[in-house]
Design a protein around this motif. Structure first.
Motif, PDB file in Angstrom:
ATOM      1  N   VAL A   1       0.856  -1.194   0.000  1.00  0.00           N
ATOM      2  CA  VAL A   1       0.000   0.000   0.000  1.00  0.00           C
ATOM      3  C   VAL A   1       0.883   1.232   0.000  1.00  0.00           C
ATOM      4  N   ASN A   2       0.498   2.227  -0.806  1.00  0.00           N
ATOM      5  CA  ASN A   2       1.179   3.511  -0.826  1.00  0.00           C
ATOM      6  C   ASN A   2       0.103   4.582  -0.974  1.00  0.00           C
ATOM      7  N   GLY A   3      -0.304   5.182   0.146  1.00  0.00           N
ATOM      8  CA  GLY A   3      -1.391   6.154   0.115  1.00  0.00           C
ATOM      9  C   GLY A   3      -2.678   5.472  -0.297  1.00  0.00           C
ATOM     10  N   SER A   4      -3.323   5.979  -1.334  1.00  0.00           N
ATOM     11  CA  SER A   4      -4.571   5.362  -1.805  1.00  0.00           C
ATOM     12  C   SER A   4      -4.316   4.388  -2.966  1.00  0.00           C
ATOM     13  N   GLU A   5      -3.036   4.109  -3.246  1.00  0.00           N
ATOM     14  CA  GLU A   5      -2.706   3.107  -4.256  1.00  0.00           C
ATOM     15  C   GLU A   5      -2.318   1.813  -3.550  1.00  0.00           C
ATOM     16  N   PHE A   6      -2.682   0.696  -4.163  1.00  0.00           N
ATOM     17  CA  PHE A   6      -2.285  -0.590  -3.607  1.00  0.00           C
ATOM     18  C   PHE A   6      -1.853  -1.512  -4.739  1.00  0.00           C
ATOM     19  N   MET A   7      -1.069  -2.532  -4.358  1.00  0.00           N
ATOM     20  CA  MET A   7      -0.502  -3.446  -5.331  1.00  0.00           C
ATOM     21  C   MET A   7      -1.010  -4.854  -5.090  1.00  0.00           C
ATOM     22  N   LEU A   8      -1.265  -5.547  -6.201  1.00  0.00           N
ATOM     23  CA  LEU A   8      -1.729  -6.935  -6.173  1.00  0.00           C
ATOM     24  C   LEU A   8      -0.776  -7.792  -6.987  1.00  0.00           C
TER      25      LEU A   8
END
Length: 167
Positions: free
Chosen positions: A97-104
């Motif tokens: 997670v980075n702020g309101s961005e997330f990684m899948l």
């Protein structure tokens, strides 16, 4: 067996989701609901859409695809590293997670069985955050939950005041 599916979609659903961009012939993810007497594996998915995000990065690795998704800012507080999120109806684990961005990290089987194989930068996706996080937020309001509110009163100050954080 039939190769089509039809459903009524309300004006609110069109307004709150990415369904307005769908066209005849596009694929969607469909999954039967888990039976109450089954083994639980994954997280609770209600089928609601809490907001629409967009794919910001697609990185191909040898054994998985990395997708970065920008969620609406108001959903960021519900998205946690190693937490659960539903993207276009698929229950997934958040890897970063980075702020309101997330990684899948999406494995080949998931790509093959879902519409994720069509994702590219700019693709809009329907997001459902973990329902337990929503209930926890509401529960922490205590008696204040009965009062009309424009937005959540949950803040770091509220958590500290009620003994959930060390000062």
């Amino acid at each position: 067996s039939s190769h089509h599916y039809s459903a009524d979609v309300s004006a609110e659903t069109i307004r709150l989701t990415g369904f307005a961009q769908y066209k005849p012939g596009m694929q969607v993810n469909l999954e039967k609901a888990m039976q109450a007497n089954s083994r639980f594996g994954g997280h609770i998915v209600s089928g609601h859409v809490d907001g629409v995000g967009s794919i910001t990065k697609v990185i191909t690795h040898s054994d998985y695809i990395e997708f970065w998704v920008k969620a609406p800012d108001e959903l960021a507080k519900y998205i946690a590293h190693k937490g659960s999120i539903t993207v276009d109806g698929v229950s997934l684990t958040v890897n970063k997670v980075n702020g309101s961005e997330f990684m899948l990290w999406i494995i080949p089987h998931t790509l093959q069985e879902t519409v994720m194989r069509h994702y590219q930068v700019g693709t809009r996706v329907n997001l459902e955050v973990d329902v337990i996080a929503r209930y926890l937020e509401r529960l922490m309001l205590g008696d204040k939950a009965a009062e009309p509110q424009q937005q959540s009163d949950i803040s770091l100050a509220f958590l500290a005041e009620h003994g959930y954080l060390k000062r």
